[in-house]
Design an enzyme around this catalytic site. Structure first.
Site, PDB file in Angstrom:
ATOM      1  N   ARG A   8      45.522  37.826  33.468  1.00 42.34           N
ATOM      2  CA  ARG A   8      45.320  39.282  33.479  1.00 42.34           C
ATOM      3  C   ARG A   8      46.631  39.964  33.058  1.00 42.34           C
ATOM      4  NH1 ARG A   8      40.701  38.284  33.294  1.00 42.34           N
ATOM      5  NH2 ARG A   8      39.055  38.815  34.774  1.00 42.34           N
TER       6      ARG A   8
ATOM      7  N   HIS B 279      41.724  39.437  24.303  1.00 41.12           N
ATOM      8  CA  HIS B 279      41.031  38.908  25.489  1.00 41.12           C
ATOM      9  C   HIS B 279      39.847  38.017  25.069  1.00 41.12           C
ATOM     10  CE1 HIS B 279      40.141  39.714  29.998  1.00 41.12           C
ATOM     11  NE2 HIS B 279      39.588  38.574  29.637  1.00 41.12           N
TER      12      HIS B 279
HETATM   13  P1  NDP Z   1      40.461  29.721  40.300  1.00 43.96           P
HETATM   14  O1  NDP Z   1      40.176  30.650  41.417  1.00 43.96           O
HETATM   15  O2  NDP Z   1      39.638  28.506  40.139  1.00 43.96           O
HETATM   16  O3  NDP Z   1      41.987  29.213  40.423  1.00 43.96           O
HETATM   17  C1  NDP Z   1      43.031  30.043  40.801  1.00 43.96           C
HETATM   18  C2  NDP Z   1      44.303  29.211  40.986  1.00 43.96           C
HETATM   19  O4  NDP Z   1      45.382  30.109  41.260  1.00 43.96           O
HETATM   20  C3  NDP Z   1      44.213  28.271  42.183  1.00 43.96           C
HETATM   21  O5  NDP Z   1      44.857  27.051  41.891  1.00 43.96           O
HETATM   22  C4  NDP Z   1      44.990  29.007  43.272  1.00 43.96           C
HETATM   23  O6  NDP Z   1      45.618  28.177  44.226  1.00 43.96           O
HETATM   24  C5  NDP Z   1      46.051  29.690  42.443  1.00 43.96           C
HETATM   25  N1  NDP Z   1      46.617  30.840  43.153  1.00 43.96           N
HETATM   26  C6  NDP Z   1      45.980  31.948  43.591  1.00 43.96           C
HETATM   27  N2  NDP Z   1      46.834  32.777  44.219  1.00 43.96           N
HETATM   28  C7  NDP Z   1      48.046  32.165  44.192  1.00 43.96           C
HETATM   29  C8  NDP Z   1      49.316  32.504  44.674  1.00 43.96           C
HETATM   30  N3  NDP Z   1      49.545  33.643  45.351  1.00 43.96           N
HETATM   31  N4  NDP Z   1      50.340  31.634  44.463  1.00 43.96           N
HETATM   32  C9  NDP Z   1      50.109  30.471  43.822  1.00 43.96           C
HETATM   33  N5  NDP Z   1      48.922  30.096  43.316  1.00 43.96           N
HETATM   34  C10 NDP Z   1      47.904  30.928  43.510  1.00 43.96           C
HETATM   35  O7  NDP Z   1      40.454  30.582  38.979  1.00 43.96           O
HETATM   36  P2  NDP Z   1      40.113  30.140  37.476  1.00 43.96           P
HETATM   37  O8  NDP Z   1      40.954  28.977  37.119  1.00 43.96           O
HETATM   38  O9  NDP Z   1      38.657  29.992  37.282  1.00 43.96           O
HETATM   39  O10 NDP Z   1      40.557  31.450  36.667  1.00 43.96           O
HETATM   40  C11 NDP Z   1      41.859  31.978  36.764  1.00 43.96           C
HETATM   41  C12 NDP Z   1      41.907  33.373  36.168  1.00 43.96           C
HETATM   42  O11 NDP Z   1      41.813  33.318  34.757  1.00 43.96           O
HETATM   43  C13 NDP Z   1      40.752  34.305  36.562  1.00 43.96           C
HETATM   44  O12 NDP Z   1      40.965  34.869  37.837  1.00 43.96           O
HETATM   45  C14 NDP Z   1      40.761  35.336  35.450  1.00 43.96           C
HETATM   46  O13 NDP Z   1      41.564  36.444  35.806  1.00 43.96           O
HETATM   47  C15 NDP Z   1      41.400  34.600  34.281  1.00 43.96           C
HETATM   48  N6  NDP Z   1      40.457  34.416  33.169  1.00 43.96           N
HETATM   49  C16 NDP Z   1      40.792  34.886  31.933  1.00 43.96           C
HETATM   50  C17 NDP Z   1      39.937  34.704  30.872  1.00 43.96           C
HETATM   51  C18 NDP Z   1      40.302  35.167  29.499  1.00 43.96           C
HETATM   52  O14 NDP Z   1      39.461  35.136  28.605  1.00 43.96           O
HETATM   53  N7  NDP Z   1      41.529  35.560  29.250  1.00 43.96           N
HETATM   54  C19 NDP Z   1      38.646  34.035  31.035  1.00 43.96           C
HETATM   55  C20 NDP Z   1      38.423  33.553  32.356  1.00 43.96           C
HETATM   56  C21 NDP Z   1      39.284  33.749  33.385  1.00 43.96           C
HETATM   57  P3  NDP Z   1      44.741  27.265  45.233  1.00 43.96           P
HETATM   58  O15 NDP Z   1      44.139  26.192  44.348  1.00 43.96           O
HETATM   59  O16 NDP Z   1      45.728  26.723  46.188  1.00 43.96           O
HETATM   60  O17 NDP Z   1      43.703  28.161  45.823  1.00 43.96           O
HETATM   61  C1  OXD Z   2      36.895  36.369  33.089  1.00 47.69           C
HETATM   62  C2  OXD Z   2      37.352  36.952  31.850  1.00 47.69           C
HETATM   63  O1  OXD Z   2      37.510  36.624  34.120  1.00 47.69           O
HETATM   64  O2  OXD Z   2      36.564  36.947  30.888  1.00 47.69           O
HETATM   65  O3  OXD Z   2      35.924  35.614  33.065  1.00 47.69           O
HETATM   66  O4  OXD Z   2      38.489  37.404  31.762  1.00 47.69           O
END
Ligand code: NDP
Ligand code: OXD
Length: 309
Positions: free
Chosen positions: A221, A269
């Site tokens: 993001r 994006h």
């Molecule tokens: P997940 O919820 O599966 O994974 C999130 C990861 O971040 C986990 O490993 C979590 O740790 C870690 N995390 C969360 N908070 C913290 C913190 N404070 N400190 C350290 N680590 C932290 O999410 P996804 O992998 O599915 O997606 C990640 C993000 O990607 C989405 O939230 C979205 O914003 C973005 N996205 C962007 C897209 C694009 O097209 N650009 C498309 C899809 C998603 P833990 O494992 O310990 O919980």
């Molecule tokens: C998502 C994205 O969060 O598209 O899936 O960014």
């Protein structure tokens, strides 16, 4: 069972038709104000009015992985939020990030410029061992990206909230592990959810801890990154450049410095798109499971609103 589709920016017809085909027993409608009460919502950035008019909703199925925009709204009291759980996104993210890392590491932009100016010249190959790639966020997407990069023999580091073990990846966790993670990384990939803890997480202080000649890839993001700090560190020479897919305000304003910065590549994006067929199949499967007696809270992808992801 009643299901309402309410996704800003998505053409409703193919979604509604797809959901009806997958869930023939359901009454699926595109939401309009005053719609009959529904059991489930399929949503992306819905208007507050939709949520306020549907207080009985049992679950909101978000057609993206990130729920930061949804969690800012006032949600129906009993509704669980269920995020998209991969549904074809992790392979796209692995492609995008691998492409960005390899494009930088192999200096393909430089070769392209040379070729366009009629120059046939070689650059000395860089040492892969000097390009450790650090992935912030080792969830559904981050873990897939980390595993993929190990296939190209890059040293791969990962950082998450809770400790992890991933073959071939040196894992760090928690606030206590962050400084060591950054110091061990030259390329930084952000795949964190946007929460109060992760907002502005890539700033002058944290980015300065990366190895000299660092490269930043933000696919999570825009609000994870302090734009001015990135530009200052690139212009000051500590950071070599960046690939950015996400921005604080989208579309990126036409006067933003990222558009023309010679060391920054941007995309609109698009790193991992929601794939309609996979998404419908996943959501329909979950609704069928719930209707068959599975508790919503045990579905993959249920969001913990206190954690914010
Ligand atoms: P997940 O919820 O599966 O994974 C999130 C990861 O971040 C986990 O490993 C979590 O740790 C870690 N995390 C969360 N908070 C913290 C913190 N404070 N400190 C350290 N680590 C932290 O999410 P996804 O992998 O599915 O997606 C990640 C993000 O990607 C989405 O939230 C979205 O914003 C973005 N996205 C962007 C897209 C694009 O097209 N650009 C498309 C899809 C998603 P833990 O494992 O310990 O919980
Ligand atoms: C998502 C994205 O969060 O598209 O899936 O960014």
């Amino acid at each position: 069972m009643n299901l309402l589709f309410c996704c800003v920016g998505a053409k409703p017809e193919p979604w509604v038709a797809g959901l009806r085909a997958e869930l023939p027993e359901a009454n699926v409608q595109d939401w309009t104000p005053g719609a009959l009460p529904a059991d489930y919502g399929v949503v992306w950035a819905p208007p507050q009015q939709f949520l306020d008019e549907q207080p009985q909703l049992k679950a909101l199925f978000n057609i993206g992985a990130g729920v930061d925009a949804l969690l800012k709204l006032r949600l129906p009291p009993a509704a669980s939020v269920v995020r998209l759980d991969d549904a074809g996104m992790s392979v796209q993210m692995a492609e995008y990030v691998s492409h960005a890392v390899i494009r930088h590491f192999r200096e393909f932009d430089g070769y392209e410029a040379d070729i366009r100016s009629g120059k046939w010249s070689y650059r000395k190959p860089l040492m892969r061992a000097n390009f450790p790639v650090g992935i912030m966020g080792l969830g559904v997407l981050g873990e897939r990206v980390a595993r993929t990069l190990t296939q190209f023999d890059f040293p791969v580091k990962g950082w998450s909230r809770s400790p992890k073990t991933i073959e071939g990846v040196q894992c760090f966790s928690g606030e206590a592990g962050m400084a060591d993670f950054l110091a061990a990384s030259r390329v930084l990939v952000c795949l964190l959810p946007l929460t109060p803890e992760t907002t502005n997480i890539m700033n002058r202080e944290t980015l300065s801890k990366l190895q000299p000649g660092a490269y930043v890839i933000n696919v999570a993001r825009g609000a994870h990154l302090v734009d001015e700090d990135l530009i200052a560190l690139i212009d000051g020479g500590h950071i070599a450049g960046a690939t950015l897919d996400v921005f604080r305000n989208e579309p990126l304003s036409t006067d933003h410095a990222f558009w023309k910065h010679p060391k920054i590549n941007i995309t609109p994006h698009t790193s991992a798109r929601t794939l309609r067929e996979e998404t419908i199949a996943q959501i329909a499967g979950k609704i069928r499971a719930v209707e068959g007696g599975t508790p919503i809270t045990s579905l993959a992808g249920v969001v913990d609103p206190n954690r914010g992801y």
